[in-house]
Motif scaffolding. Structure first.
Motif, PDB file in Angstrom:
ATOM      1  N   ASP A 152       0.831  -1.205   0.000  1.00  0.00           N
ATOM      2  CA  ASP A 152       0.000   0.000   0.000  1.00  0.00           C
ATOM      3  C   ASP A 152       0.866   1.255   0.000  1.00  0.00           C
ATOM      4  N   LEU A 153       2.074   1.135   0.579  1.00  0.00           N
ATOM      5  CA  LEU A 153       2.988   2.270   0.646  1.00  0.00           C
ATOM      6  C   LEU A 153       3.826   2.417  -0.611  1.00  0.00           C
ATOM      7  N   SER A 154       4.204   1.282  -1.208  1.00  0.00           N
ATOM      8  CA  SER A 154       5.108   1.322  -2.354  1.00  0.00           C
ATOM      9  C   SER A 154       4.953   0.084  -3.219  1.00  0.00           C
ATOM     10  N   SER A 155       4.980   0.295  -4.522  1.00  0.00           N
ATOM     11  CA  SER A 155       4.939  -0.833  -5.463  1.00  0.00           C
ATOM     12  C   SER A 155       6.342  -1.239  -5.907  1.00  0.00           C
ATOM     13  N   LYS A 156       7.360  -0.487  -5.453  1.00  0.00           N
ATOM     14  CA  LYS A 156       8.719  -0.708  -5.944  1.00  0.00           C
ATOM     15  C   LYS A 156       9.585  -1.541  -5.009  1.00  0.00           C
ATOM     16  N   VAL A 157       9.243  -1.584  -3.729  1.00  0.00           N
ATOM     17  CA  VAL A 157      10.061  -2.333  -2.781  1.00  0.00           C
ATOM     18  C   VAL A 157       9.969  -3.825  -3.078  1.00  0.00           C
ATOM     19  N   GLY A 158      11.125  -4.499  -3.107  1.00  0.00           N
ATOM     20  CA  GLY A 158      11.124  -5.948  -3.264  1.00  0.00           C
ATOM     21  C   GLY A 158      10.805  -6.594  -1.929  1.00  0.00           C
ATOM     22  N   ILE A 159       9.744  -7.400  -1.883  1.00  0.00           N
ATOM     23  CA  ILE A 159       9.329  -8.043  -0.633  1.00  0.00           C
ATOM     24  C   ILE A 159       9.476  -9.555  -0.796  1.00  0.00           C
TER      25      ILE A 159
END
Length: 283
Positions: free
Chosen positions: A211-218
């Motif tokens: 919800d905060l970022s679509s770019k962070v690799g999780i």
């Protein structure tokens, strides 16, 4: 080995020390030409050797970062040089074996002693340039947040990350709440989170991060790799799955996927979600 550069390229003043070991002067010139493409952006020192013994002397005398080693050389052959490399100060350098062919015996030795990639001759300067570009991507620093309620597991995960070919700035959080606070204060490129945590679990945390970022690799860590759990992880936007216990080779595989870098010949290959492999075998 194409990849995408992220923000924070490694500093210009860091020297890249490269060794080219090949009894063919033509092959050495082609490798050197490919390296030259990066000299406008990084300081690069090149050492050349025309036989295996001279190559080993270079590896013993100074720390080499990238080594291009011909498999068939007089004195010591390529696999012998690579196996002896572990007793030198260049024992963790990125090693690329070169030859017109690769037999099973040579491949086994090169894999066992940590060679990274194989280049089949004839190759072009552009292929060499791509390998140096890959090395530059691997050695920039990646801010990563490790989330696990177990202090022991966080410590073990940190040690695995420190053993990877990639470089990380490691931060830790012992809960989902602490992770979200850390993410609000600092910028991370990757989050490595445990699934089983008290209160908010890894799946819920991943959804909040997305919800905060679509770019962070999780990436999710768990002792379970059930199809249901992995599908749920993929649904909330998790980038991949790491089954415990994992090692530095698993982290290297994860980073190649995250950065969209071509897989090396001698690297570990595994789907980031194992249900993909299970369904492939079932079909």
């Amino acid at each position: 080995m194409h990849g995408r550069f992220c923000n924070g390229e490694a500093v210009l003043h860091k020297i890249i020390r490269v060794m080219i070991a090949d009894d063919s002067s033509i092959a050495r010139d082609i490798v050197a030409e490919g390296i030259q493409a990066h000299r406008g952006e990084r300081y690069i020192e090149i050492e050349q050797a025309s036989n295996g013994r001279a190559a080993l002397e270079i590896l013993q005398a100074k720390r080499i970062d990238v080594a291009f080693v011909d498999i068939h050389m007089p004195g010591l052959n390529g696999p012998e040089v690579v196996s002896a490399m572990r007793d030198t100060q260049s024992n963790d350098c990125l090693t690329v074996a070169m030859s017109s062919s690769l037999d099973d015996k040579a491949e086994s030795v090169l894999k066992r002693f940590g060679a990274y990639h194989f280049l089949q001759k004839p190759f072009s300067p552009a292929e060499i340039s791509e390998i140096i570009a890959t090395y530059r991507i691997m050695t920039r620093s990646y801010p990563i947040l490790v989330v696990d309620d177990s202090g022991t597991m966080r410590k073990l995960t940190r040690k695995v990350l420190e053993s990877s070919r990639f470089e990380f700035e490691v931060s830790e959080a012992d809960s989902a709440d602490a992770a979200l606070k850390a993410l609000s204060r600092a910028k991370f490129e990757l989050v490595l989170t445990d699934f089983h945590m008290p209160g908010v679990d890894g799946l819920e945390l991943a959804g909040s991060i997305r919800d905060l970022s679509s770019k962070v690799g999780i990436y999710m860590m768990s002792t379970n790799d059930t199809t249901y759990l992995e599908r749920s992880a993929a649904f909330v936007g998790i980038s991949g799955f790491l089954k415990k216990p994992f090692n530095a080779a698993d982290i290297d595989m994860l980073m190649h996927d995250y950065l969209e870098i071509d897989k090396p010949k001698f690297g570990k290959v595994r789907d980031v979600f194992s249900f993909i492999e299970r369904e492939r075998k079932a079909s």
